[in-house]
Write a protein that holds these residues in place. Structure first.
Motif, PDB file in Angstrom:
ATOM      1  N   PRO A  12       4.548  -2.022  45.619  1.00 58.93           N
ATOM      2  CA  PRO A  12       5.306  -2.890  46.623  1.00 58.93           C
ATOM      3  C   PRO A  12       6.531  -3.554  46.025  1.00 58.93           C
ATOM      4  N   PHE A  13       7.118  -2.989  45.238  1.00 56.02           N
ATOM      5  CA  PHE A  13       8.371  -3.675  44.506  1.00 56.02           C
ATOM      6  C   PHE A  13       9.585  -3.193  44.640  1.00 56.02           C
ATOM      7  N   CYS A  14      10.608  -3.778  44.665  1.00 51.64           N
ATOM      8  CA  CYS A  14      12.023  -3.122  44.919  1.00 51.64           C
ATOM      9  C   CYS A  14      12.933  -3.880  44.206  1.00 51.64           C
ATOM     10  N   VAL A  15      13.841  -3.444  43.582  1.00 51.19           N
ATOM     11  CA  VAL A  15      15.065  -4.118  43.185  1.00 51.19           C
ATOM     12  C   VAL A  15      15.810  -4.944  44.252  1.00 51.19           C
ATOM     13  N   LYS A  16      15.877  -4.777  45.282  1.00 45.20           N
ATOM     14  CA  LYS A  16      16.530  -5.595  46.545  1.00 45.20           C
ATOM     15  C   LYS A  16      16.015  -4.944  47.805  1.00 45.20           C
ATOM     16  N   LYS A  17      15.538  -5.739  48.689  1.00 46.78           N
ATOM     17  CA  LYS A  17      15.071  -5.027  50.019  1.00 46.78           C
ATOM     18  C   LYS A  17      16.319  -4.547  50.898  1.00 46.78           C
ATOM     19  N   ILE A  56     -12.072  16.697  45.043  1.00 56.51           N
ATOM     20  CA  ILE A  56     -11.071  17.244  44.190  1.00 56.51           C
ATOM     21  C   ILE A  56      -9.817  16.933  44.683  1.00 56.51           C
ATOM     22  N   ILE A  57      -9.016  16.240  43.852  1.00 62.23           N
ATOM     23  CA  ILE A  57      -7.485  15.680  44.353  1.00 62.23           C
ATOM     24  C   ILE A  57      -6.295  16.850  44.396  1.00 62.23           C
ATOM     25  N   LYS A  58      -6.061  17.032  45.296  1.00 59.70           N
ATOM     26  CA  LYS A  58      -5.204  17.947  45.682  1.00 59.70           C
ATOM     27  C   LYS A  58      -3.536  17.457  45.560  1.00 59.70           C
ATOM     28  N   THR A  59      -3.333  16.301  46.035  1.00 56.47           N
ATOM     29  CA  THR A  59      -1.996  15.818  46.024  1.00 56.47           C
ATOM     30  C   THR A  59      -2.174  14.313  45.760  1.00 56.47           C
ATOM     31  N   ILE A  60      -1.067  13.872  45.253  1.00 58.93           N
ATOM     32  CA  ILE A  60      -0.865  12.347  44.790  1.00 58.93           C
ATOM     33  C   ILE A  60       0.326  11.733  45.155  1.00 58.93           C
ATOM     34  N   PHE A  61       0.392  10.809  45.654  1.00 55.38           N
ATOM     35  CA  PHE A  61       1.810  10.449  46.196  1.00 55.38           C
ATOM     36  C   PHE A  61       2.088   8.725  45.989  1.00 55.38           C
ATOM     37  N   PHE A  62       3.152   8.665  45.028  1.00 57.57           N
ATOM     38  CA  PHE A  62       3.475   7.246  44.821  1.00 57.57           C
ATOM     39  C   PHE A  62       4.772   6.866  45.843  1.00 57.57           C
ATOM     40  N   GLY A  63       4.288   5.660  46.765  1.00 63.28           N
ATOM     41  CA  GLY A  63       5.426   5.146  47.640  1.00 63.28           C
ATOM     42  C   GLY A  63       5.681   3.905  47.396  1.00 63.28           C
ATOM     43  N   GLY A  64       6.388   3.307  48.146  1.00 56.20           N
ATOM     44  CA  GLY A  64       6.761   1.854  48.208  1.00 56.20           C
ATOM     45  C   GLY A  64       7.543   1.394  49.311  1.00 56.20           C
ATOM     46  N   PRO A  67       8.718   2.916  43.519  1.00 60.54           N
ATOM     47  CA  PRO A  67       8.043   3.093  42.411  1.00 60.54           C
ATOM     48  C   PRO A  67       8.783   3.334  40.908  1.00 60.54           C
ATOM     49  N   SER A  68      10.134   4.190  41.360  1.00 60.88           N
ATOM     50  CA  SER A  68      10.873   4.344  40.102  1.00 60.88           C
ATOM     51  C   SER A  68      11.536   3.190  39.365  1.00 60.88           C
ATOM     52  N   MET A  69      11.257   1.959  39.998  1.00 61.49           N
ATOM     53  CA  MET A  69      11.744   0.917  39.374  1.00 61.49           C
ATOM     54  C   MET A  69      10.841   0.336  38.108  1.00 61.49           C
ATOM     55  N   LEU A  70       9.475   0.732  38.359  1.00 61.92           N
ATOM     56  CA  LEU A  70       8.563   0.249  37.309  1.00 61.92           C
ATOM     57  C   LEU A  70       8.999   1.109  35.901  1.00 61.92           C
ATOM     58  N   ASP A  71       8.198   0.303  34.854  1.00 56.96           N
ATOM     59  CA  ASP A  71       8.247   1.087  33.576  1.00 56.96           C
ATOM     60  C   ASP A  71       7.523   2.254  33.796  1.00 56.96           C
ATOM     61  N   GLU A  72       8.069   3.326  33.090  1.00 57.52           N
ATOM     62  CA  GLU A  72       7.404   4.415  33.190  1.00 57.52           C
ATOM     63  C   GLU A  72       5.961   4.716  32.699  1.00 57.52           C
ATOM     64  N   SER A  73       5.702   3.673  31.693  1.00 55.47           N
ATOM     65  CA  SER A  73       4.340   3.454  30.909  1.00 55.47           C
ATOM     66  C   SER A  73       3.231   3.291  32.191  1.00 55.47           C
ATOM     67  N   LEU A  96       6.813  11.336  43.296  1.00 57.45           N
ATOM     68  CA  LEU A  96       7.087   9.831  43.147  1.00 57.45           C
ATOM     69  C   LEU A  96       8.461   9.677  44.003  1.00 57.45           C
ATOM     70  N   GLU A  97       8.314   8.535  44.851  1.00 55.50           N
ATOM     71  CA  GLU A  97       9.467   8.113  45.465  1.00 55.50           C
ATOM     72  C   GLU A  97      10.607   7.495  44.469  1.00 55.50           C
ATOM     73  N   ALA A  98      11.885   7.614  44.781  1.00 56.95           N
ATOM     74  CA  ALA A  98      12.604   7.196  43.829  1.00 56.95           C
ATOM     75  C   ALA A  98      13.942   6.759  44.353  1.00 56.95           C
ATOM     76  N   ASN A  99      14.419   5.563  44.093  1.00 52.67           N
ATOM     77  CA  ASN A  99      16.041   5.052  44.410  1.00 52.67           C
ATOM     78  C   ASN A  99      16.860   5.655  43.751  1.00 52.67           C
ATOM     79  N   PRO A 100      17.963   5.949  43.795  1.00 57.05           N
ATOM     80  CA  PRO A 100      19.089   6.932  43.042  1.00 57.05           C
ATOM     81  C   PRO A 100      19.767   5.604  41.972  1.00 57.05           C
ATOM     82  N   GLY A 101      19.415   4.763  42.223  1.00 60.17           N
ATOM     83  CA  GLY A 101      19.848   3.300  41.534  1.00 60.17           C
ATOM     84  C   GLY A 101      19.109   2.941  40.266  1.00 60.17           C
ATOM     85  N   THR A 102      18.018   3.844  40.412  1.00 57.59           N
ATOM     86  CA  THR A 102      16.835   3.210  39.350  1.00 57.59           C
ATOM     87  C   THR A 102      16.467   4.516  38.476  1.00 57.59           C
TER      88      THR A 102
END
Length: 398
Positions: A12-17, A56-64, A67-73, A96-102
């Motif tokens: 639930p984190f963003c650089v800017k809403k 058995i897990i078939k798909t995983i989705f990181f949304g927000g 997610p791409s603003m987090l440290d990759e670790s 993984l959802e990503a913002n182009p600016g991150t």
């Protein structure tokens, strides 16, 4: 025989809403809070260990959020926790959802090494002025840089989000965005119409509201999108989603076909063991509950009772999915897909013939040209999609 299961992780984190965003996200949280949240996520995932051997897990989705603003670790930590609790399929779809600016090349290399094999990049428009009106943090050049870096990092399944109905957007703007995106041949393109949600900055900006294209222009944009993408090899497989052959979003198809999934994190939704529910939306309360769980769970003897007690405080909007509700959702969601719903699958799931439940409704809309029906499937026509909200209301069982 293990059952298929999908996992959604809410960051639930963003650089800017953005001005139009009503998603559950924050742009003012410290790194310490982010780290605390990731630890809470890991704890919540670990609570399901007692059920994990059945799935058995078939798909995983990181949304927000973003997610791409987090440290990759931190992303790696979450994936490691999932893999330690659940069996993950040998060939999962991990998005993984990503913002182009991150997006940075080093981060993308790391994501790919962790097993993330699909990116969903939120471009929205190739027109920088329109991006500013939406409150986006990126420009088109950053999208190009991020996309090309993702290809260099090894990603062969990339989705790009585009938006129609932006304040000040013309048909030419939308066509230009689609054309420029297709030059890079992403495997998947989602084109969503802008929705003005209450209590967002956009909803209170009267000047911008006046610039939103009218209803007729919006319909024309929808029709043009389908034509432009189809001409360039993108099949529409859902109302707003297009792909090259074989690159449908496997995760979203789970939602649309009534498959089971677990949502972890603040406000995340789930459909699991016959219930549909969401997590609470108060981040302080969520963190407090997970801190208590992390402290008490290792000493707890009756794990199932402990899980049930925690669930009562963690979950909100719990709905038991009795058969009529499951039938309704099967039709509502399945008819969003261009191929429609399967008669055979309806029979297998509900032990009823679809005609025994819906024959008058289906026949009525077939006669009007809004639906097609054959021995295999029931689906909406293009004309039916245009008035789908009206049609789908007739599939409520009451």
């Amino acid at each position: 025989m293990k059952k298929n299961l999908s996992i959604y992780i809410h960051i639930p984190f963003c650089v800017k809403k953005c001005k139009y965003c009503d998603f559950l996200s924050f742009d003012d949280q410290t790194y310490a809070v982010q780290l605390q949240y990731i630890n809470a996520l890991r704890t919540e995932i670990s609570m399901y260990r007692q059920f994990a051997d059945r799935y058995i897990i078939k798909t995983i989705f990181f949304g927000g959020g973003t997610p791409s603003m987090l440290d990759e670790s931190l992303i790696e930590t979450i994936l490691s926790t999932i893999r330690s609790v659940f069996e993950v399929d040998r060939f999962p779809e991990i998005t993984l959802e990503a913002n182009p600016g991150t997006l940075k090349y080093t981060n993308l290399l790391a994501y790919y090494s962790y097993g993330i094999n699909r990116l969903s990049i939120g471009l929205q428009s190739a027109n920088d002025e329109l991006l500013k009106k939406l409150g986006r943090i990126h420009n088109y050049d950053q999208f190009v840089a991020g996309f090309t870096s993702a290809r260099r990092a090894g990603f062969q399944n990339i989705s790009v989000d585009v938006m129609s109905g932006i304040p000040g957007q013309t048909m030419r703007d939308l066509a230009d965005t689609l054309t420029r995106v297709m030059e890079y041949r992403p495997e998947h393109i989602s084109v969503y119409g802008l929705q003005v949600e209450e209590e967002t900055p956009l909803s209170k900006d009267t000047a911008l509201l006046k610039e939103i294209p009218d209803e007729e222009t919006d319909r024309n944009m929808y029709a043009a999108t389908k034509t432009i993408l189809a001409t360039n090899g993108y099949d529409r497989y859902e109302f707003s989603n297009y792909c090259q052959p074989g690159f449908e979003s496997r995760h979203n198809i789970v939602y649309w076909t009534g498959g089971e999934y677990l949502g972890f994190g603040l406000g995340a939704s789930s459909y699991f063991k016959g219930e549909r529910f969401s997590n609470i939306k108060d981040i302080r309360k969520y963190l407090e509950i997970m801190e208590d769980v992390n402290r008490d769970m290792p000493q707890t003897l009756d794990k199932y009772k402990f899980f049930e007690n925690v669930s009562k405080t963690l979950r909100s909007e719990v709905t038991t999915m009795y058969i009529d509700r499951r039938i309704e959702e099967f039709m509502f969601l399945g008819l969003r897909m261009i191929k429609g719903v399967s008669r055979r699958e309806f029979k297998e799931r509900f032990n009823k013939d679809i005609n025994d439940v819906y024959a008058p409704v289906i026949n009525n809309y077939v006669e009007q040209g809004f639906m097609t029906s054959d021995c295999d499937r029931v689906a909406l026509t293009d004309a039916g999609i245009d008035v789908s909200n009206y049609i789908l209301s007739d599939f409520i069982l009451s």
